[in-house]
Design a protein around this motif. Structure first.
Motif, short mmCIF file in Angstrom:
data_model
loop_
_atom_site.label_atom_id
_atom_site.label_comp_id
_atom_site.label_asym_id
_atom_site.label_seq_id
_atom_site.Cartn_x
_atom_site.Cartn_y
_atom_site.Cartn_z
N GLY A 195 5.14 3.60 -10.78
CA GLY A 195 4.69 3.15 -9.48
C GLY A 195 4.99 1.70 -9.18
O GLY A 195 4.74 1.24 -8.06
N HIS A 210 1.98 -5.46 -9.01
CA HIS A 210 2.96 -5.75 -7.97
C HIS A 210 3.62 -7.08 -8.28
O HIS A 210 2.95 -8.03 -8.71
CB HIS A 210 2.30 -5.80 -6.59
N SER A 213 -4.61 -5.19 -13.30
CA SER A 213 -3.31 -4.58 -13.62
C SER A 213 -2.20 -5.63 -13.60
O SER A 213 -1.27 -5.59 -14.43
CB SER A 213 -2.98 -3.47 -12.63
N ASP A 247 3.84 -6.77 0.67
CA ASP A 247 2.70 -6.55 -0.21
C ASP A 247 1.40 -6.61 0.61
O ASP A 247 1.11 -7.61 1.26
CB ASP A 247 2.67 -7.62 -1.30
N TYR A 291 -4.93 -8.70 -9.50
CA TYR A 291 -5.84 -7.71 -10.07
C TYR A 291 -5.64 -7.62 -11.58
O TYR A 291 -4.70 -8.18 -12.14
CB TYR A 291 -5.60 -6.35 -9.40
N PRO A 339 5.52 1.58 -0.41
CA PRO A 339 4.59 2.14 -1.38
C PRO A 339 3.15 1.96 -0.94
O PRO A 339 2.79 0.97 -0.31
CB PRO A 339 4.87 1.33 -2.65
N ALA A 340 2.30 2.96 -1.22
CA ALA A 340 0.89 2.85 -0.91
C ALA A 340 0.26 1.78 -1.81
O ALA A 340 0.68 1.57 -2.95
CB ALA A 340 0.20 4.19 -1.12
N PHE A 341 -0.76 1.11 -1.26
CA PHE A 341 -1.42 0.06 -2.03
C PHE A 341 -2.36 0.68 -3.04
O PHE A 341 -3.25 1.46 -2.71
CB PHE A 341 -2.18 -0.86 -1.06
N ASP A 342 -2.19 0.35 -4.30
CA ASP A 342 -3.04 0.83 -5.38
C ASP A 342 -3.24 -0.33 -6.34
O ASP A 342 -2.30 -0.74 -7.03
CB ASP A 342 -2.40 2.01 -6.09
N PRO A 343 -4.45 -0.91 -6.41
CA PRO A 343 -4.68 -2.09 -7.26
C PRO A 343 -4.48 -1.81 -8.74
O PRO A 343 -4.42 -2.74 -9.55
CB PRO A 343 -6.12 -2.48 -6.95
N ARG A 344 -4.40 -0.53 -9.12
CA ARG A 344 -4.18 -0.18 -10.52
C ARG A 344 -2.72 -0.36 -10.93
O ARG A 344 -2.39 -0.33 -12.11
CB ARG A 344 -4.62 1.25 -10.79
N ILE A 345 -1.84 -0.51 -9.93
CA ILE A 345 -0.41 -0.66 -10.19
C ILE A 345 -0.02 -2.13 -9.97
O ILE A 345 -0.26 -2.67 -8.89
CB ILE A 345 0.42 0.25 -9.26
#
Length: 261
Positions: A207, A13, A31, A104, A29, A5-11
């Motif tokens: 996500g 982990h 999120s 991650d 983060y 998965p692409a790294f997106d701090p809004r999602i």
């Protein structure tokens, strides 16, 4: 193999949400914090559960050190905490060698905390998907001597995989390690209805990376290989596996240590 998965701090982990829950350091983060808080609202026992998992890991690691292990693979290691595997190992075995592996990106950004070492020992971090066992083993060969026993740590990470994938990974990795090696594996069970509902809500986050709670029978199946032999006391709830004065009463997570024959 599925794409990472692409790294997106809004999602959120799992590794970072876990860091929020155990509160032993690590970067996360907003999120991740929000996901942890929502999980706690649905299942207030998650903090005690997370700490029970950490307690099992600590006791199992101490046991592996008692068995004279000085080489470790910490797969799905998660974010650095206040007292990481290599620090615990090298306090007892200054020449100990540890390979960390995780997918991650934030764990990778913190690799310096996972790759410090004593002068006598060696520690490294591999950014690799645990499903890519060939790459895990290739990285291990650069840090460890795979002709000597190795302790493989799978701490609460197999739940992120489909069951057949998890079986395949455990089988391939343990089959590749020499006789006298050990597997440590812990996994959350599906015994608590409140936790099941909370986990389903977490798994539904777009996500995100789901975690599959499993029956005790299926957790036991992850040890069901001819080349694995359980160490006493076998597969047990965390609270009942070699308890000490720090052990809490959580019994919905299970773990064991098995010898590779």
């Amino acid at each position: 193999m599925p794409e990472r998965p692409a790294f997106d701090p809004r999602i959120p982990h799992p590794a970072r949400v876990w860091a929020c829950l155990i509160d032993e350091g690590g970067e996360y983060y907003e999120s991740d914090r929000e996901a942890a808080e929502e999980y706690k609202k649905s299942f207030p026992g998650i903090v005690a559960f997370a700490r029970a998992s950490r307690g099992f890991y600590s006791r199992a690691l101490n046991y592996l050190l008692e068995l004279q292990h000085d080489q470790f693979i910490d797969l799905g290691c998660g974010l650095p905490t206040r007292d990481n595997t290599h620090q615990r190992v090298q306090r007892v075995r200054p020449a100990g060698r540890v390979l960390y592996a995780d997918v991650d990106p934030v764990v990778g950004l913190k690799r310096d905390a996972l790759s410090s070492s004593t002068a006598e020992g060696s520690t490294d971090y591999a950014h690799v998907d645990m499903r890519d066992t060939d790459q895990v083993l290739a990285h291990a060969k650069t840090v460890l001597n795979l002709n000597r026993p190795v302790a493989l740590l799978l701490s609460d990470c197999m739940g992120h995989l489909d069951y057949e994938e998890a079986l395949e990974i455990v089988g391939r990795l343990t089959d590749a390690l020499p006789s006298g090696s050990h597997l440590m594996l812990s996994h959350a069970s599906d015994l608590d209805e409140v936790q099941r509902v909370a986990q389903e809500q977490y798994n539904a986050i777009p996500g995100g990376i789901p975690y599959h709670l499993r029956s005790v029978e299926k957790i036991a199946g992850l040890f069901d290989f001819d080349h694995l032999e359980m160490e006493p006391p076998g597969l047990m709830p965390w609270a009942d596996w070699r308890p000490d004065e720090t052990t809490n009463s959580v019994r919905t997570g299970y773990g064991a240590v098995a010898r590779i024959r």
